[in-house]
Design an enzyme around this catalytic site. Sequence first.
Site, PDB file in Angstrom:
ATOM      1  N   PHE A 237      -7.491  -7.347   7.806  1.00 56.03           N
ATOM      2  CA  PHE A 237      -7.105  -6.649   8.756  1.00 56.03           C
ATOM      3  C   PHE A 237      -8.228  -5.457   9.369  1.00 56.03           C
ATOM      4  O   PHE A 237      -7.943  -4.853  10.308  1.00 56.03           O
ATOM      5  CB  PHE A 237      -5.789  -5.676   8.246  1.00 56.03           C
ATOM      6  CG  PHE A 237      -6.029  -4.975   7.182  1.00 56.03           C
ATOM      7  CD1 PHE A 237      -7.101  -3.674   7.256  1.00 56.03           C
ATOM      8  CD2 PHE A 237      -5.956  -5.228   5.733  1.00 56.03           C
ATOM      9  CE1 PHE A 237      -7.110  -2.895   6.385  1.00 56.03           C
ATOM     10  CE2 PHE A 237      -6.235  -4.419   4.587  1.00 56.03           C
ATOM     11  CZ  PHE A 237      -6.931  -3.266   4.761  1.00 56.03           C
TER      12      PHE A 237
ATOM     13  N   ASN B 195       0.209   2.486  12.209  1.00 58.99           N
ATOM     14  CA  ASN B 195       1.188   3.525  11.217  1.00 58.99           C
ATOM     15  C   ASN B 195       0.655   4.980  11.474  1.00 58.99           C
ATOM     16  O   ASN B 195       0.927   5.824  10.521  1.00 58.99           O
ATOM     17  CB  ASN B 195       0.901   3.008  10.058  1.00 58.99           C
ATOM     18  CG  ASN B 195      -0.560   3.196   9.471  1.00 58.99           C
ATOM     19  OD1 ASN B 195      -1.350   3.664  10.133  1.00 58.99           O
ATOM     20  ND2 ASN B 195      -0.903   3.014   8.241  1.00 58.99           N
TER      21      ASN B 195
ATOM     22  N   TYR C 254     -13.967   3.380   7.723  1.00 56.02           N
ATOM     23  CA  TYR C 254     -13.141   2.414   7.052  1.00 56.02           C
ATOM     24  C   TYR C 254     -14.150   1.247   6.245  1.00 56.02           C
ATOM     25  O   TYR C 254     -13.544   0.307   6.119  1.00 56.02           O
ATOM     26  CB  TYR C 254     -12.154   1.708   8.038  1.00 56.02           C
ATOM     27  CG  TYR C 254     -11.041   2.435   8.204  1.00 56.02           C
ATOM     28  CD1 TYR C 254     -10.044   3.024   7.375  1.00 56.02           C
ATOM     29  CD2 TYR C 254     -10.522   2.849   9.711  1.00 56.02           C
ATOM     30  CE1 TYR C 254      -8.968   3.504   7.536  1.00 56.02           C
ATOM     31  CE2 TYR C 254      -9.331   3.673  10.127  1.00 56.02           C
ATOM     32  CZ  TYR C 254      -8.708   4.294   9.037  1.00 56.02           C
ATOM     33  OH  TYR C 254      -7.357   4.934   9.329  1.00 56.02           O
TER      34      TYR C 254
ATOM     35  N   ARG D 147      -0.671  13.403   1.626  1.00 56.00           N
ATOM     36  CA  ARG D 147      -0.464  11.964   1.705  1.00 56.00           C
ATOM     37  C   ARG D 147       1.031  11.428   1.220  1.00 56.00           C
ATOM     38  O   ARG D 147       1.635  10.556   1.814  1.00 56.00           O
ATOM     39  CB  ARG D 147      -1.167  11.472   0.466  1.00 56.00           C
ATOM     40  CG  ARG D 147      -3.012  11.395   0.628  1.00 56.00           C
ATOM     41  CD  ARG D 147      -3.254  10.170   1.302  1.00 56.00           C
ATOM     42  NE  ARG D 147      -2.937   8.938   0.737  1.00 56.00           N
ATOM     43  CZ  ARG D 147      -3.490   7.706   1.437  1.00 56.00           C
ATOM     44  NH1 ARG D 147      -3.956   7.682   2.473  1.00 56.00           N
ATOM     45  NH2 ARG D 147      -3.176   6.774   0.778  1.00 56.00           N
TER      46      ARG D 147
ATOM     47  N   LYS E 174      -3.562   8.924  14.904  1.00 56.92           N
ATOM     48  CA  LYS E 174      -4.143   7.451  15.152  1.00 56.92           C
ATOM     49  C   LYS E 174      -3.591   7.190  16.906  1.00 56.92           C
ATOM     50  O   LYS E 174      -2.888   8.000  17.399  1.00 56.92           O
ATOM     51  CB  LYS E 174      -3.614   6.455  14.314  1.00 56.92           C
ATOM     52  CG  LYS E 174      -4.235   6.403  13.114  1.00 56.92           C
ATOM     53  CD  LYS E 174      -3.803   5.303  12.319  1.00 56.92           C
ATOM     54  CE  LYS E 174      -4.389   5.528  10.911  1.00 56.92           C
ATOM     55  NZ  LYS E 174      -4.291   4.030   9.931  1.00 56.92           N
TER      56      LYS E 174
ATOM     57  N   THR F 195       1.797   3.261   3.136  1.00 53.89           N
ATOM     58  CA  THR F 195       1.022   2.590   4.480  1.00 53.89           C
ATOM     59  C   THR F 195       1.719   1.950   5.437  1.00 53.89           C
ATOM     60  O   THR F 195       1.502   2.270   6.700  1.00 53.89           O
ATOM     61  CB  THR F 195      -0.245   1.879   3.750  1.00 53.89           C
ATOM     62  OG1 THR F 195      -0.934   2.419   2.591  1.00 53.89           O
ATOM     63  CG2 THR F 195      -1.101   1.164   4.840  1.00 53.89           C
TER      64      THR F 195
ATOM     65  N   HIS G   4      -3.821   8.887   9.505  1.00 53.22           N
ATOM     66  CA  HIS G   4      -4.679   8.948   8.457  1.00 53.22           C
ATOM     67  C   HIS G   4      -4.592  10.062   7.639  1.00 53.22           C
ATOM     68  O   HIS G   4      -4.894  11.330   8.320  1.00 53.22           O
ATOM     69  CB  HIS G   4      -6.009   8.482   8.759  1.00 53.22           C
ATOM     70  CG  HIS G   4      -7.183   8.686   7.662  1.00 53.22           C
ATOM     71  ND1 HIS G   4      -7.195   7.396   6.652  1.00 53.22           N
ATOM     72  CD2 HIS G   4      -7.866   9.785   7.373  1.00 53.22           C
ATOM     73  CE1 HIS G   4      -8.234   8.128   5.876  1.00 53.22           C
ATOM     74  NE2 HIS G   4      -8.533   9.193   6.281  1.00 53.22           N
TER      75      HIS G   4
ATOM     76  N   ARG H 152       5.378   8.268   8.638  1.00 58.22           N
ATOM     77  CA  ARG H 152       5.542   6.968   8.977  1.00 58.22           C
ATOM     78  C   ARG H 152       6.937   6.383   8.685  1.00 58.22           C
ATOM     79  O   ARG H 152       7.195   5.487   9.442  1.00 58.22           O
ATOM     80  CB  ARG H 152       4.460   6.251   7.842  1.00 58.22           C
ATOM     81  CG  ARG H 152       2.884   6.352   8.243  1.00 58.22           C
ATOM     82  CD  ARG H 152       1.929   6.026   7.076  1.00 58.22           C
ATOM     83  NE  ARG H 152       0.820   6.005   7.346  1.00 58.22           N
ATOM     84  CZ  ARG H 152      -0.395   5.824   6.444  1.00 58.22           C
ATOM     85  NH1 ARG H 152       0.109   5.790   5.417  1.00 58.22           N
ATOM     86  NH2 ARG H 152      -1.552   5.682   6.915  1.00 58.22           N
TER      87      ARG H 152
ATOM     88  N   GLU I  80     -15.244  12.713   4.820  1.00 59.26           N
ATOM     89  CA  GLU I  80     -14.657  12.430   6.038  1.00 59.26           C
ATOM     90  C   GLU I  80     -14.472  13.603   7.154  1.00 59.26           C
ATOM     91  O   GLU I  80     -14.788  13.632   8.125  1.00 59.26           O
ATOM     92  CB  GLU I  80     -12.950  12.109   6.035  1.00 59.26           C
ATOM     93  CG  GLU I  80     -12.967  10.639   5.125  1.00 59.26           C
ATOM     94  CD  GLU I  80     -11.511  10.260   4.552  1.00 59.26           C
ATOM     95  OE1 GLU I  80     -10.573  10.954   4.935  1.00 59.26           O
ATOM     96  OE2 GLU I  80     -11.465   9.095   4.392  1.00 59.26           O
TER      97      GLU I  80
HETATM   98  P1  IDP Z   1      -3.750   4.178   3.980  1.00 59.17           P
HETATM   99  O1  IDP Z   1      -3.906   4.681   5.493  1.00 59.17           O
HETATM  100  O2  IDP Z   1      -2.337   4.474   3.523  1.00 59.17           O
HETATM  101  O3  IDP Z   1      -4.782   4.899   3.214  1.00 59.17           O
HETATM  102  P2  IDP Z   1      -5.031   1.772   3.407  1.00 59.17           P
HETATM  103  O4  IDP Z   1      -4.879   0.650   2.470  1.00 59.17           O
HETATM  104  O5  IDP Z   1      -6.499   2.749   3.086  1.00 59.17           O
HETATM  105  O6  IDP Z   1      -3.981   2.649   3.640  1.00 59.17           O
HETATM  106  O7  IDP Z   1      -5.437   1.071   4.974  1.00 59.17           O
HETATM  107  C1  IDP Z   1      -6.163   1.674   6.053  1.00 59.17           C
HETATM  108  C2  IDP Z   1      -5.510   1.519   7.107  1.00 59.17           C
HETATM  109  O8  IDP Z   1      -5.686  -0.021   7.588  1.00 59.17           O
HETATM  110  C3  IDP Z   1      -3.923   1.572   7.254  1.00 59.17           C
HETATM  111  O9  IDP Z   1      -3.543   2.951   7.394  1.00 59.17           O
HETATM  112  C4  IDP Z   1      -3.538   0.537   8.224  1.00 59.17           C
HETATM  113  O10 IDP Z   1      -3.516   1.140   9.518  1.00 59.17           O
HETATM  114  C5  IDP Z   1      -4.277  -0.443   8.011  1.00 59.17           C
HETATM  115  N1  IDP Z   1      -3.853  -1.448   7.211  1.00 59.17           N
HETATM  116  C6  IDP Z   1      -3.903  -1.499   5.766  1.00 59.17           C
HETATM  117  N2  IDP Z   1      -3.410  -2.540   5.331  1.00 59.17           N
HETATM  118  C7  IDP Z   1      -3.195  -3.318   6.370  1.00 59.17           C
HETATM  119  C8  IDP Z   1      -2.348  -4.503   6.737  1.00 59.17           C
HETATM  120  O11 IDP Z   1      -2.150  -5.429   5.458  1.00 59.17           O
HETATM  121  N3  IDP Z   1      -2.244  -5.130   7.938  1.00 59.17           N
HETATM  122  C9  IDP Z   1      -2.500  -4.565   8.873  1.00 59.17           C
HETATM  123  N4  IDP Z   1      -3.185  -3.043   8.873  1.00 59.17           N
HETATM  124  C10 IDP Z   1      -3.409  -2.733   7.655  1.00 59.17           C
HETATM  125 MG    MG Z   2      -6.672   4.721   2.748  1.00 58.32          MG
END
Ligand code: IDP
Ligand code: MG
Length: 156
Positions: free
Chosen positions: A57, A112, A49, A85, A9, A91, A115, A102, A126
């Site tokens: 968010f 974070n 997304y 993963r 990212k 996350t 992806h 992370r 994807e």
């Molecule tokens: P992942 O990347 O671990 O699969 P997801 O729940 O799919 O997590 O969320 C996608 C992305 O959205 C996360 O990687 C993060 O950048 C962002 N994100 C998810 N939840 C939050 C939140 O509660 N606050 C801010 N950003 C979030």
């Molecule tokens: Mg995800």
Amino acid sequence: METTLIILKPDAVQRGLMGKIISRFEDKGLAIVGMKMMTISQELAGTHYGDHKGKPFYDGLVGFMTSSPVLVMAVQGVGAIAMCRKMMGATFGSKAEPGTIRGDFGSSNSFNLIHGSDSPEAAAKEIGLFFNDGDIQTMDRAIQGWVYDMASGSPE
Ligand code: IDP
Ligand code: MG
């Protein structure tokens, strides 16, 4: 063999962490079979997304992902999707275990770093979104027989 989509990212690229993160995948024995830098469009971020549309968010996430270049990779190996993963960690950088990408490099919940596709279906979708036909390389790796036990004829 599985191929998964990894995105380093904007925070990972800006912080100069690309090399360290790529090395983790290479050190693990995974093969990088596609790689490109790009600036993600609003439209592509929205498609990628799409499942998060409507969440609090979402707008921040799209803004972040389109704010600066990313590095997109196709990473291949036996069980690569779940393995990547696990290597990424939870996350939120604040909660991710030490030893994960992370957990070791991030403190923020939204910035974070990385992806990774979360299922074979997501990976196929994807990879199709971010790469064109022909961008994914096929290669015979000289080290394959040392990364995997090939005694049964298939990698274990
Ligand atoms: P992942 O990347 O671990 O699969 P997801 O729940 O799919 O997590 O969320 C996608 C992305 O959205 C996360 O990687 C993060 O950048 C962002 N994100 C998810 N939840 C939050 C939140 O509660 N606050 C801010 N950003 C979030
Ligand atoms: Mg995800």
